[in-house]
Design a protein around this motif. Sequence first.
Motif, mmCIF file in Angstrom:
data_model
loop_
_atom_site.group_PDB
_atom_site.id
_atom_site.type_symbol
_atom_site.label_atom_id
_atom_site.label_comp_id
_atom_site.label_asym_id
_atom_site.label_seq_id
_atom_site.Cartn_x
_atom_site.Cartn_y
_atom_site.Cartn_z
ATOM 1 N N LEU A 16 45.556 43.763 31.747
ATOM 2 C CA LEU A 16 44.478 44.626 32.243
ATOM 3 C C LEU A 16 43.572 43.885 33.222
ATOM 4 O O LEU A 16 42.444 44.317 33.477
ATOM 5 C CB LEU A 16 43.644 45.154 31.062
ATOM 6 N N THR A 17 44.079 42.800 33.771
ATOM 7 C CA THR A 17 43.233 41.939 34.605
ATOM 8 C C THR A 17 42.910 42.526 35.975
ATOM 9 O O THR A 17 42.109 41.955 36.706
ATOM 10 C CB THR A 17 43.904 40.569 34.798
ATOM 11 N N SER A 18 43.523 43.655 36.312
ATOM 12 C CA SER A 18 43.213 44.273 37.604
ATOM 13 C C SER A 18 41.832 44.928 37.598
ATOM 14 O O SER A 18 41.221 45.119 38.650
ATOM 15 C CB SER A 18 44.265 45.329 37.962
ATOM 16 N N ILE A 19 41.321 45.271 36.403
ATOM 17 C CA ILE A 19 40.024 45.959 36.309
ATOM 18 C C ILE A 19 38.898 45.001 36.681
ATOM 19 O O ILE A 19 38.776 43.922 36.112
ATOM 20 C CB ILE A 19 39.775 46.504 34.893
ATOM 21 N N GLU A 42 31.018 42.044 23.134
ATOM 22 C CA GLU A 42 32.378 41.899 22.620
ATOM 23 C C GLU A 42 33.407 42.300 23.672
ATOM 24 O O GLU A 42 34.452 41.659 23.822
ATOM 25 C CB GLU A 42 32.536 42.750 21.355
ATOM 26 N N PHE A 43 33.113 43.358 24.413
ATOM 27 C CA PHE A 43 34.029 43.807 25.453
ATOM 28 C C PHE A 43 34.142 42.774 26.573
ATOM 29 O O PHE A 43 35.244 42.424 27.012
ATOM 30 C CB PHE A 43 33.559 45.152 26.023
ATOM 31 N N ASN A 88 37.663 39.361 33.134
ATOM 32 C CA ASN A 88 37.987 39.795 34.499
ATOM 33 C C ASN A 88 37.090 40.929 34.971
ATOM 34 O O ASN A 88 36.940 41.161 36.178
ATOM 35 C CB ASN A 88 39.442 40.264 34.576
ATOM 36 N N VAL A 89 36.490 41.663 34.026
ATOM 37 C CA VAL A 89 35.592 42.774 34.389
ATOM 38 C C VAL A 89 34.260 42.183 34.835
ATOM 39 O O VAL A 89 33.467 41.709 34.016
ATOM 40 C CB VAL A 89 35.401 43.746 33.211
ATOM 41 N N LEU A 90 34.039 42.203 36.124
ATOM 42 C CA LEU A 90 32.830 41.595 36.676
ATOM 43 C C LEU A 90 31.587 42.417 36.344
ATOM 44 O O LEU A 90 30.496 41.871 36.193
ATOM 45 C CB LEU A 90 32.967 41.437 38.194
ATOM 46 N N ASN A 91 31.767 43.736 36.272
ATOM 47 C CA ASN A 91 30.625 44.600 36.003
ATOM 48 C C ASN A 91 30.981 45.643 34.953
ATOM 49 O O ASN A 91 31.893 46.454 35.157
ATOM 50 C CB ASN A 91 30.173 45.326 37.280
ATOM 51 N N LEU A 92 30.299 45.610 33.820
ATOM 52 C CA LEU A 92 30.348 46.683 32.843
ATOM 53 C C LEU A 92 28.982 47.351 32.897
ATOM 54 O O LEU A 92 27.991 46.829 32.384
ATOM 55 C CB LEU A 92 30.632 46.149 31.442
ATOM 56 N N ARG A 93 28.933 48.485 33.579
ATOM 57 C CA ARG A 93 27.655 49.163 33.796
ATOM 58 C C ARG A 93 27.543 50.362 32.863
ATOM 59 O O ARG A 93 28.511 51.083 32.630
ATOM 60 C CB ARG A 93 27.544 49.641 35.241
#
Length: 400
Positions: A167-170, A187-188, A194-199
């Motif tokens: 899932l590293t494309s996200i 935790e996420f 790899n997720v630079l932004n969890l908004r």
Amino acid sequence: MYQLRRLGLLTLDPASISKDLFVFGEASGFEPFQNLLDDDGKAFPDVDVDPVKDVFVLPYSSGTTGFPKGVMLSHHNVVANTYQISKLICPEPHDRCLGLLPLYHIYGMVVVQMISLMGGSSITFLPKFDPELFLKCIQEKKITIAYLVPPLILFMAKHPVVSKFDLTSIVEVLSGAAPLGEELTKEFTNRHPNVLNLRQGYGLTETSPVTNIDMTRTEGSIGHMIPNTRGMMVDLESERPLPSGQLGELWVKGPQVMLGYYKNQAATDDMITQDRWLRTGDIGYFKEDGTIFIKDRLKELIKYKGSQVAPAELEALLLTHPDIQDAAVVGVPDQAAGELPRAFVVVKPGSDVTEEQVASFVESKVSKTKKLRGGVQFLEEIPKNPSGKILRRVIKEKYL
């Protein structure tokens, strides 16, 4: 198409589809698309449309705390909100977006569909959530932006099957439709660096839908008001504006606020003040820098001996327990205290944790008024609607 057939969602025979071919411009063997727009003036009557006052779409509120109501949104409401959102988040042509939320839901309709297309990105739609299909789609389509809801964030943070897929494309995830707790956010992000932004975004069907987006990566916060939108916290009793740090109801004002409820003026008047402030029904507070934190729904607060207990706060705490997969908290009627908090919990496969251990875990971390005096009950699944909101009414009807 095969997947749609497998899930029983496609019954149309492809052989029955018309073979007429159209093209923008001109090409041999194709009919110009412009021909479909030709009108002799008789086929369709002229209609005067006021984009500010006339209804453009009529989505229905979720009805989790009452009967569903038709939300009258004008063309002006929706276009204004798409521009407001696009000033903060807007996919680019190289982005590949995941469309999982139903398009009849305002989140799917405006944020997923309209904002993605506005930025020129592609969207891969899935008919429903199927764990392996969901993960396989992200892996094979190289999804870069995922529009999700907290139950899916929870799934991606905790479920072991997630580790079997790449899932590293996200690079960006936008969560909305329900509160996203601080611990779940951590935790996420720890599992998916790899997720630079969890908004976290915030809004209502009645606000077309967005009023807030967290752009500063402040865990647990819905961020600041989006451009051209005002907000204030008001006292639950006096409805007077509150200073920073004090818990109150969030009121919002902006061009995205609905016209009203369809054929329900009484409900409209309860929701919108005479000077067009919309009562969100959500309880929270803001810090001096303007960041806002939502704690729970006004109608879902548990009243224990006069004290207000926010179910979402206890749910976020429960999700930090290593043996708990999902959780919901509701108030159990009590003659002496009014209501007692009870937790409904889904444990991870193979866990041997007991109800008493879960209650003790919470008791060690909260004040006396927030103990799970109503008990703990294990379930196989927490009832939720398609957008991820916990159906507390269903829990009460089924289990209490």
